[in-house]
Design a protein around this motif. Sequence first.
Motif, short mmCIF file in Angstrom:
data_model
loop_
_atom_site.label_atom_id
_atom_site.label_comp_id
_atom_site.label_asym_id
_atom_site.label_seq_id
_atom_site.Cartn_x
_atom_site.Cartn_y
_atom_site.Cartn_z
N LEU A 1 2.50 13.80 7.41
CA LEU A 1 3.23 15.16 6.63
C LEU A 1 2.78 15.12 5.14
CD1 LEU A 1 7.03 14.81 8.05
CD2 LEU A 1 5.12 16.67 8.36
N LYS A 2 2.78 13.71 4.60
CA LYS A 2 2.32 13.72 3.23
C LYS A 2 0.82 13.96 2.86
CE LYS A 2 2.48 10.59 -0.81
NZ LYS A 2 3.35 11.45 -1.58
N ARG A 3 0.03 13.72 3.95
CA ARG A 3 -1.61 13.95 3.70
C ARG A 3 -1.70 15.70 3.94
NH1 ARG A 3 -4.92 10.16 5.69
NH2 ARG A 3 -5.86 11.69 7.01
N ASP B 1 -7.07 7.54 4.80
CA ASP B 1 -7.28 7.46 6.01
C ASP B 1 -7.20 5.94 6.34
OD1 ASP B 1 -8.30 9.98 6.21
OD2 ASP B 1 -10.30 9.52 6.24
N SER B 2 -7.62 4.99 5.55
CA SER B 2 -7.30 3.29 6.10
C SER B 2 -5.90 3.27 6.43
CB SER B 2 -7.88 2.81 4.91
OG SER B 2 -9.33 2.80 4.72
N LEU B 3 -5.12 3.58 5.40
CA LEU B 3 -3.71 3.30 5.77
C LEU B 3 -2.97 4.11 6.90
CD1 LEU B 3 -1.14 1.86 4.64
CD2 LEU B 3 -0.53 3.88 3.29
N LEU B 4 -3.46 5.20 7.06
CA LEU B 4 -2.97 5.75 8.34
C LEU B 4 -3.42 5.35 9.63
CD1 LEU B 4 -1.47 8.08 9.83
CD2 LEU B 4 -3.62 9.66 9.65
N ALA C 1 0.91 -1.24 -0.04
CA ALA C 1 0.26 0.09 0.01
C ALA C 1 0.73 1.12 -0.12
CB ALA C 1 -1.04 0.14 1.09
N LEU C 2 2.10 1.14 0.58
CA LEU C 2 2.80 2.37 0.70
C LEU C 2 3.26 2.87 -0.58
CD1 LEU C 2 4.84 1.55 4.16
CD2 LEU C 2 3.13 3.71 3.69
N SER C 3 3.39 2.13 -1.44
CA SER C 3 3.77 2.36 -2.72
C SER C 3 2.51 2.44 -3.98
CB SER C 3 4.83 1.40 -3.44
OG SER C 3 4.42 -0.12 -3.38
N SER C 4 1.46 2.71 -3.35
CA SER C 4 0.45 2.73 -4.31
C SER C 4 -0.42 4.09 -3.99
CB SER C 4 -0.73 1.52 -3.85
OG SER C 4 -1.23 1.79 -2.60
N ASP C 5 -1.63 4.37 -4.66
CA ASP C 5 -2.27 5.65 -4.29
C ASP C 5 -3.10 5.47 -3.23
OD1 ASP C 5 -4.09 3.92 -4.99
OD2 ASP C 5 -4.94 4.72 -6.73
N GLU C 6 -2.94 4.48 -2.16
CA GLU C 6 -3.43 4.42 -0.98
C GLU C 6 -2.63 5.24 -0.13
OE1 GLU C 6 -6.20 2.86 0.51
OE2 GLU C 6 -6.99 2.78 -1.71
N VAL C 7 -1.57 5.82 -0.32
CA VAL C 7 -0.49 6.27 0.66
C VAL C 7 -1.07 7.41 1.32
CG1 VAL C 7 0.47 7.97 -1.00
CG2 VAL C 7 1.73 6.98 0.91
#
Length: 355
Positions: free
Chosen positions: A112-114, A77-80, A68-74
């Motif tokens: 930070l990315k968000r 909310d779900s990933l965080l 997921a970290l290398s996808s558009d999911e980065v």
Amino acid sequence: MFFHNIFRFGEGFTFPDWVMRNFGSKHYFDASVLCLSTKYLAYLTKNPRLHQLSQHIYSQALGEIRKALSSDEVSSDSLLVTVILLSFHEMDTRTTRDAWLYHSRAVKQLMLKRGIDSHLSGAGRVCHFAYRPFIIAAAFCEGESCFLDEDDWQKLASDLRTEDSQKHGEWSFYVSVYETIFMELVKCPGYVKEARKIGTVTSINTGLLAQQIRITCDRLRILSNELRSMLASYNQRKDGIIFERFVGPEPNAFPETSPSLLLGAAVSAISILEQLFTRLTTLARSQETPSTSSTSQSVNTPDGGGQLLDFHFACELGGGTKKDISHSFTWLDRVAGSMGMLGAEINYGNAVEGG
């Protein structure tokens, strides 16, 4: 103990409901929820097989997160939420001593990315409230400054302070002083980092750092006194004693709540910063004495380099102080309430004490 902050999450928002609505949508999210749920069930039943199953699911979740970290999911909310949940898992399980710090770094990078705006409402807002104490603790443990002391994140805290202090709720009365204390506490890891970097008392940074520490100490002292009076007044009202202002001696201790734990954090921070201030100013004064002074000789470092102040920061989450077994079930809540500073202390080495 997070219930003291539930009114701050947003109207109609509850984290369990959000988890249930989103369960089944992402493999990595499902794995993290199952991991913690199984771990909790193992805790209740004392079943070692469930504990092993939880660890197996944890490994699966890690693999899904890497994808997921290398996808558009980065930026989702779900990933965080997933990384935060696995960080909580590691804080308790300690697969390795510092494993939770790897997850904490990931949380930091995701936040930070968000960007700031994604933490104003919904799951992002809850994640900010829930995890910021552990960001402070991680900064202390890694000897780094805390990114939450940067201007944009300080403004976020200020905006949330203004918004939540106007809400109707049993605990809204303390939000203003609560957030202001938080805004001072996030500066402390940076002070510790700068103190470690100082190699000579003649550096202009020494005086500037001492001045900044003194200002923060003074602010925290005023704020902690205000919070203590507010808690005393609140407890008085709970006992049915109604006055416009608190009447009577303030108690030495309060029932454990988020505000009372934060008060303890402020007191600990004041103690730590006062120790740093005293050593910085004492060493600076000793440099002004004749060179025959034993203190003056002890503060000189080779070629003006090296570490002038030799100390080690410890806290319960970092493993440097003993975890309170009697509160094992609510331990992380207590760490969160104390803004990551539960059991915080500074231990000084011989280089400082031997002067």
